[in-house]
Design a protein around this motif. Structure first.
Motif, PDB file in Angstrom:
ATOM      1  N   ILE A   1       0.842  -1.191   0.000  1.00  0.00           N
ATOM      2  CA  ILE A   1       0.000   0.000   0.000  1.00  0.00           C
ATOM      3  C   ILE A   1       0.880   1.245   0.000  1.00  0.00           C
ATOM      4  O   ILE A   1       1.792   1.375   0.818  1.00  0.00           O
ATOM      5  CB  ILE A   1      -0.930   0.001   1.221  1.00  0.00           C
ATOM      6  N   VAL A   2       0.583   2.165  -0.935  1.00  0.00           N
ATOM      7  CA  VAL A   2       1.365   3.404  -1.010  1.00  0.00           C
ATOM      8  C   VAL A   2       0.518   4.642  -0.727  1.00  0.00           C
ATOM      9  O   VAL A   2       1.059   5.733  -0.536  1.00  0.00           O
ATOM     10  CB  VAL A   2       2.074   3.548  -2.375  1.00  0.00           C
ATOM     11  N   ALA A   3      -0.806   4.483  -0.695  1.00  0.00           N
ATOM     12  CA  ALA A   3      -1.666   5.631  -0.372  1.00  0.00           C
ATOM     13  C   ALA A   3      -3.035   5.113   0.035  1.00  0.00           C
ATOM     14  O   ALA A   3      -3.476   4.046  -0.410  1.00  0.00           O
ATOM     15  CB  ALA A   3      -1.790   6.585  -1.562  1.00  0.00           C
ATOM     16  N   LEU A   4      -3.703   5.885   0.894  1.00  0.00           N
ATOM     17  CA  LEU A   4      -5.040   5.542   1.367  1.00  0.00           C
ATOM     18  C   LEU A   4      -6.031   6.597   0.903  1.00  0.00           C
ATOM     19  O   LEU A   4      -5.775   7.803   1.044  1.00  0.00           O
ATOM     20  CB  LEU A   4      -5.086   5.461   2.892  1.00  0.00           C
ATOM     21  N   GLY A   5      -7.169   6.161   0.354  1.00  0.00           N
ATOM     22  CA  GLY A   5      -8.245   7.090   0.080  1.00  0.00           C
ATOM     23  C   GLY A   5      -8.976   7.455   1.360  1.00  0.00           C
ATOM     24  O   GLY A   5      -8.767   6.842   2.417  1.00  0.00           O
ATOM     25  N   SER A   6      -9.843   8.436   1.290  1.00  0.00           N
ATOM     26  CA  SER A   6     -10.579   8.864   2.476  1.00  0.00           C
ATOM     27  C   SER A   6     -11.504   7.747   2.957  1.00  0.00           C
ATOM     28  O   SER A   6     -12.017   6.951   2.165  1.00  0.00           O
ATOM     29  CB  SER A   6     -11.398  10.116   2.168  1.00  0.00           C
ATOM     30  N   GLY A   7     -11.665   7.672   4.258  1.00  0.00           N
ATOM     31  CA  GLY A   7     -12.593   6.714   4.835  1.00  0.00           C
ATOM     32  C   GLY A   7     -12.069   5.302   4.990  1.00  0.00           C
ATOM     33  O   GLY A   7     -12.822   4.408   5.378  1.00  0.00           O
ATOM     34  N   VAL A   8     -10.790   5.083   4.723  1.00  0.00           N
ATOM     35  CA  VAL A   8     -10.213   3.736   4.830  1.00  0.00           C
ATOM     36  C   VAL A   8      -9.600   3.553   6.211  1.00  0.00           C
ATOM     37  O   VAL A   8      -8.764   4.355   6.646  1.00  0.00           O
ATOM     38  CB  VAL A   8      -9.141   3.487   3.748  1.00  0.00           C
ATOM     39  N   GLY A   9     -10.012   2.509   6.904  1.00  0.00           N
ATOM     40  CA  GLY A   9      -9.426   2.166   8.191  1.00  0.00           C
ATOM     41  C   GLY A   9      -8.934   0.738   8.190  1.00  0.00           C
ATOM     42  O   GLY A   9      -9.333  -0.074   7.357  1.00  0.00           O
ATOM     43  N   GLY A  10      -8.047   0.425   9.125  1.00  0.00           N
ATOM     44  CA  GLY A  10      -7.552  -0.934   9.254  1.00  0.00           C
ATOM     45  C   GLY A  10      -6.365  -1.268   8.382  1.00  0.00           C
ATOM     46  O   GLY A  10      -5.825  -2.376   8.472  1.00  0.00           O
ATOM     47  N   TRP A  11      -5.948  -0.340   7.536  1.00  0.00           N
ATOM     48  CA  TRP A  11      -4.777  -0.540   6.674  1.00  0.00           C
ATOM     49  C   TRP A  11      -3.870   0.669   6.780  1.00  0.00           C
ATOM     50  O   TRP A  11      -4.330   1.771   7.084  1.00  0.00           O
ATOM     51  CB  TRP A  11      -5.199  -0.752   5.213  1.00  0.00           C
TER      52      TRP A  11
END
Length: 321
Positions: A69-79
């Motif tokens: 994983i290199v980036a998270l979008g909004s609203g993502v949890g647990g990663w």
């Protein structure tokens, strides 16, 4: 980023490496830097122009991948950025980066390398959802797997044995059947030399997992046990056949046909969650393993498609970035 594109449908040489815009993760998605992807029959159909991605999905082939994983979008949890994952995709695995709904992510299982993990998501989700969630295979029952040496087949053998089923397989060579035997298959049927209905015997199979389709429909019904369940997940042998409803009713049997790619996100997330709960422990304790024929560089995607079309492989063909 680099990706394998299909500007025009055609043969393996229609797969063209190109520089394309990198994806941006939307709400509820993560961006994965791809380490490896895997070749599936659906990729061949997409390349030929017969199997378009669902609306909104990446246009590049590739239904599974592993990476970080290199980036998270909004609203993502647990990663978190840096997590090593593998993922079920609707497309886009043949690329340096892919945006993935968070519900379709799985952690790389302990004991499995990052590259080898690319062999898992599509086959495990396909087998689990069909053999166990649709057909409800139970301990002591007989499972017949057509194409036992394929990626799907090698996983179905292992999961069937893990729950205590008797597993029968069809394959087209002694080498492929031996690979199935080593994975635990109980009954080995060379479809070039044997009739699988006769080989199964009078009781038949409680569950049949079929990738052939129309060509095998009549014989599959003949092969079903009373209260048997046939699940069709492929159409290598055509799309139209006659179904004898009288025979089906006399066996109190059921026929289901399913696909995975176009399912709604919530259905895919539910399958992935069930796989993480039920199958990941079996992989981590060594009961189940990915079966990999070979790993090729992503630039050799055309060669990988030729290999799959030749049907000489056993297990999965991976593409490494």
């Amino acid at each position: 980023m680099r990706a394998i594109t299909v500007p025009e449908p055609g043969g393996p040489d229609a797969l063209i490496p190109a520089e394309v815009p990198a994806p941006v993760p939307a709400e509820g998605e993560v961006l994965v830097e791809v380490a490896a992807s895997a070749v599936n029959r659906a990729d061949l159909l997409q390349r030929q122009g017969f199997y378009d991605p669902p609306p909104g999905a990446s246009r590049y082939p590739g239904l599974e991948c592993s990476g970080r994983i290199v980036a998270l979008g909004s609203g993502v949890g647990g990663w978190a950025v840096g997590d090593e994952v593998c993922a079920l995709l609707s497309g886009g695995g043949y690329a340096e980066e892919v945006a993935v709904p968070a519900g379709q992510l799985l952690p790389v299982p302990k004991g499995v390398s990052l590259i080898d993990a690319a062999a898992l998501p599509e086959v495990v989700c396909t087998v689990w959802s069909n053999v166990f969630q649709v057909a409800f295979l139970r301990p002591g029952e007989t499972l017949l797997v057509h194409g036992g040496s394929s990626g799907i087949g090698t996983m179905a053998i292992q999961l069937g044995k893990a729950i205590g089923a008797r597993v029968a397989v069809t394959a087209g060579s002694a080498e492929k059947l031996e690979a199935c035997r080593e994975l635990g298959a109980d009954l080995l049927i060379n479809y070039r030399e044997q009739d699988f209905v006769e080989a199964l015997g009078p009781r038949g199979a409680d569950v049949i997992l079929d990738v052939i389709g129309a060509k095998y429909l009549e014989r599959n019904i003949d092969a079903l046990a009373v209260s048997g369940r046939l699940v069709v997940i492929g159409m290598q042998g055509g799309v139209k056949a006659e179904l004898n409803l009288g025979k089906l009713m006399s066996k109190r049997a059921a026929v289901a046909a399913t696909g995975l790619r176009a399912r709604p996100l919530e259905e895919k997330a539910a399958i992935v969650a069930a796989v993480r709960e039920h199958v990941w422990p079996l992989i981590e304790n060594g009961t189940v393993k990915p079966v990999i024929d070979r790993v090729l560089p992503i630039e050799a995607a055309a060669e990988a498609h030729r290999l799959m079309e030749g049907s000489t492989h056993i297990g999965k063909i991976l593409l490494q970035l």
